[in-house]
Design a protein around this motif. Structure first.
Motif, PDB file in Angstrom:
ATOM      1  N   ASN A   7       0.813  -1.209   0.000  1.00 54.59           N
ATOM      2  CA  ASN A   7       0.000   0.000   0.000  1.00 54.59           C
ATOM      3  C   ASN A   7       0.848   1.261   0.000  1.00 54.59           C
ATOM      4  O   ASN A   7       1.882   1.334   0.653  1.00 54.59           O
ATOM      5  CB  ASN A   7      -0.859  -0.044   1.280  1.00 54.59           C
ATOM      6  CG  ASN A   7      -1.746   1.158   1.439  1.00 54.59           C
ATOM      7  OD1 ASN A   7      -2.630   1.382   0.618  1.00 54.59           O
ATOM      8  ND2 ASN A   7      -1.528   1.927   2.499  1.00 54.59           N
ATOM      9  N   ASP A   8       0.359   2.273  -0.729  1.00 53.88           N
ATOM     10  CA  ASP A   8       0.919   3.630  -0.674  1.00 53.88           C
ATOM     11  C   ASP A   8      -0.226   4.555  -0.289  1.00 53.88           C
ATOM     12  O   ASP A   8      -1.229   4.620  -1.012  1.00 53.88           O
ATOM     13  CB  ASP A   8       1.492   4.006  -2.047  1.00 53.88           C
ATOM     14  CG  ASP A   8       1.877   5.482  -2.154  1.00 53.88           C
ATOM     15  OD1 ASP A   8       1.910   6.175  -1.115  1.00 53.88           O
ATOM     16  OD2 ASP A   8       2.139   5.941  -3.280  1.00 53.88           O
ATOM     17  N   VAL A   9      -0.120   5.257   0.825  1.00 49.98           N
ATOM     18  CA  VAL A   9      -1.247   6.065   1.319  1.00 49.98           C
ATOM     19  C   VAL A   9      -1.631   7.195   0.366  1.00 49.98           C
ATOM     20  O   VAL A   9      -2.748   7.694   0.417  1.00 49.98           O
ATOM     21  CB  VAL A   9      -1.008   6.697   2.713  1.00 49.98           C
ATOM     22  CG1 VAL A   9      -0.976   5.660   3.788  1.00 49.98           C
ATOM     23  CG2 VAL A   9       0.225   7.565   2.752  1.00 49.98           C
ATOM     24  N   LEU A  10      -0.708   7.647  -0.482  1.00 48.63           N
ATOM     25  CA  LEU A  10      -1.017   8.754  -1.384  1.00 48.63           C
ATOM     26  C   LEU A  10      -1.706   8.280  -2.661  1.00 48.63           C
ATOM     27  O   LEU A  10      -2.170   9.083  -3.453  1.00 48.63           O
ATOM     28  CB  LEU A  10       0.263   9.504  -1.775  1.00 48.63           C
ATOM     29  CG  LEU A  10       1.078  10.106  -0.639  1.00 48.63           C
ATOM     30  CD1 LEU A  10       2.276  10.860  -1.199  1.00 48.63           C
ATOM     31  CD2 LEU A  10       0.218  11.038   0.199  1.00 48.63           C
ATOM     32  N   PRO A 202      -7.080  10.158   2.683  1.00 46.29           N
ATOM     33  CA  PRO A 202      -6.598  11.508   2.971  1.00 46.29           C
ATOM     34  C   PRO A 202      -6.950  12.429   1.809  1.00 46.29           C
ATOM     35  O   PRO A 202      -6.645  12.123   0.665  1.00 46.29           O
ATOM     36  CB  PRO A 202      -5.083  11.329   3.084  1.00 46.29           C
ATOM     37  CG  PRO A 202      -4.871   9.886   3.353  1.00 46.29           C
ATOM     38  CD  PRO A 202      -6.030   9.158   2.739  1.00 46.29           C
TER      39      PRO A 202
END
Ligand code: FE2
Lengths: 218, 278
Positions: A7-10, A202
């Motif tokens: 996973n990459d939060v961005l 986000p």
């Protein structure tokens, strides 16, 4: 059965997987990949898992899947006993497939514009016009669905198609694309946000926080 | 003119994570930045080379003839700390707004719900703010706040103590209770590259004691928090930061923000600010 999500939060594609997992009540183990600034998705250990070097990747035992569309379909087919998130009737199943392709087109346009706005990765030329054409098409479709008493892209229950399309639509303001001209689309995003166990990305405010509690402004 | 003051400060224009070249803009000036892993070069469109220094995981440059010294973060040299550059995030807002947002703890429970704050525990305990004249910096001390998960290394909810420091108009440093080492502070900084008065690039950077989290986990923790702020920042009006208290009705008494604005005005650091009703 649980799985590991790289996973990459961005990244909006990874968010699609986290969102459906939350809605299905699944808790994947999250393996953080620092795509930015460290280019962790180009590191040897990640390329061994997915030679394409793209996120997200889901690993469940020997099964390794890459790309949000495949992972969404697998999660729904494997974990949703009601068969609603990925319908098995041929007509709706094929319609879901068509919207998954639209979601990929949205990612390549609106999603690319967001990455440009956020991370300065250049978007392809004409991306804004193409994104707006896709949003207009979705707006018209959702308007017609609403007139027929169907609140979702396919039928009367959300499917993986809604999840796949939601991320880039809801994050469009991040890319400088306003959703004001698309009331049906906006209403659809609010319905999706109101689903039990909805998970925030986000940049996508949760429903109750759309009004700033400090100032009363939107 | 406001830019005349700003040109004599140092600003980050690249990180040193991976070698490469980038075209960017600083104070409305187009620049080419090259970093080869050992040395950096910054040149403008006319081919003029500008001075560089490599500090805190970033390439810094100064466009003016009389550079002010770059501030010290002594923790960067402490052995055992993990230094974590967190990449860059571009934001369409005044560079001063980005710093002010970093200083504002009242928004934690709302914008960073579940991570840096939680409703209904929204209380900020009284704290002290002053301009330390001997170093000409704004400091907020004795900040206490309830946080569900203050850092990647924090197991659960804790009361966290903070100190904030503004050593540069476009940089702020946060010292924060370090969960695994109660005697030390974690350091989290934001270095802001002013692209123009209404656009900036934020370069978060951390110096932490953390034996458990992976590097990627620490970077992603900070990136998630920063992207939550980004959409708020892009919707703040006016875009430039008002320095005259009469120009923006204060919705809350944020002491650090008031001191920061006063300090900017006193210094003449008005690039990115509104100094009179416009
Ligand atoms: Fe924040």
């Amino acid at each position: 059965m649980t799985f590991t999500l790289y996973n990459d939060v961005l990244d909006a594609e990874c968010y699609k997987v986290r969102l459906l997992a939350a809605l299905l009540g699944l808790s994947p183990r999250i393996a953080a990949v620092e795509a930015h600034p460290g280019a962790g998705h180009r590191a040897a250990d990640f390329l061994a898992l997915n030679p394409a070097g793209t996120l997200p990747v889901a690993a469940a035992g020997d099964l390794v899947l890459s790309g949000a569309p495949a992972i969404l379909v697998w999660m729904a087919a494997a974990h949703d006993v009601t068969d609603r998130w990925y319908p098995r009737d041929p007509g709706p199943m094929a319609q879901v497939q068509a919207w998954l392709e639209t979601a990929s087109a949205l990612a390549a346009t609106a999603g690319a514009l967001r990455r440009e706005a956020l991370l300065e990765h250049p978007a392809p030329s004409g991306a804004a016009q193409s994104a707006e054409a896709l949003l207009r098409r979705m707006e018209l479709h959702l308007l017609l669905q609403g007139m027929g008493g169907r609140g979702w892209l396919v039928g009367t229950h959300p499917t993986v198609a809604d999840i796949a399309c939601f991320a880039d639509v809801a994050l469009a303001p991040d890319a400088g694309i306003a959703l004001d001209p698309y009331p049906a689309l906006h209403a659809w995003t609010l319905r999706l946000r109101a689903l039990p166990d909805f998970l925030e990305m986000p940049g996508i405010a949760p429903l109750h926080a759309l009004v700033d509690p400090l100032t009363g402004h939107r | 003119m406001s830019r005349d003051h700003a040109v004599n400060d140092w600003y980050p224009v690249a990180d040193t994570v991976r070698p490469g070249a980038r075209a960017t803009r600083l104070l409305d000036t187009d620049l080419q930045v090259a970093w080869d892993g050992a040395a950096a070069a910054v040149t403008d469109a006319a081919g003029t080379a500008h001075p560089v220094q490599i500090r805190y995981g970033h390439v810094w440059t100064c466009l003016g003839a009389a550079p002010r010294a770059l501030f010290e973060i002594s923790e960067a040299e402490e052995p055992g700390r993990r230094l974590v550059p967190c990449g860059r995030v571009r934001v369409r807002c005044s560079p001063l707004r980005a710093v002010e947002n970093f200083l504002d703890i009242a928004h934690f429970p709302f914008v960073h719900k579940g991570i840096l704050g939680a409703e209904p525990q929204t209380e900020v305990f009284p704290y002290a703010v002053k301009i330390r004249e001997e170093v000409d910096e704004v400091w907020a001390t004795q900040v206490r706040f309830h946080q569900p998960q203050a850092a990647k290394s924090a197991g659960g909810a804790t009361e966290i103590r903070y100190e904030y420091r503004v050593p540069h108009p476009m940089a702020a440093v946060l010292y924060k209770t370090c969960p695994p080492r109660p005697e030390a502070w974690d350091v989290i900084a934001i270095f802001v590259q002013p692209v123009s008065e209404t656009e900036c690039i934020a370069w978060p950077w951390m110096a932490l004691y953390d034996d458990e989290s992976s590097h990627a986990e620490m970077v992603q923790f900070q990136q998630e928090i920063f992207v939550q702020d980004r959409s708020i920042l892009e919707n703040q009006l006016p875009v430039r930061l008002p320095l005259d208290p009469r120009m923006e009705i204060p919705t809350r008494a944020d002491l650090t923000s008031i001191a920061y604005r006063r300090w900017l005005k006193r210094r003449g650091a008005t690039y990115g600010a509104m100094t009179e009703a416009q």
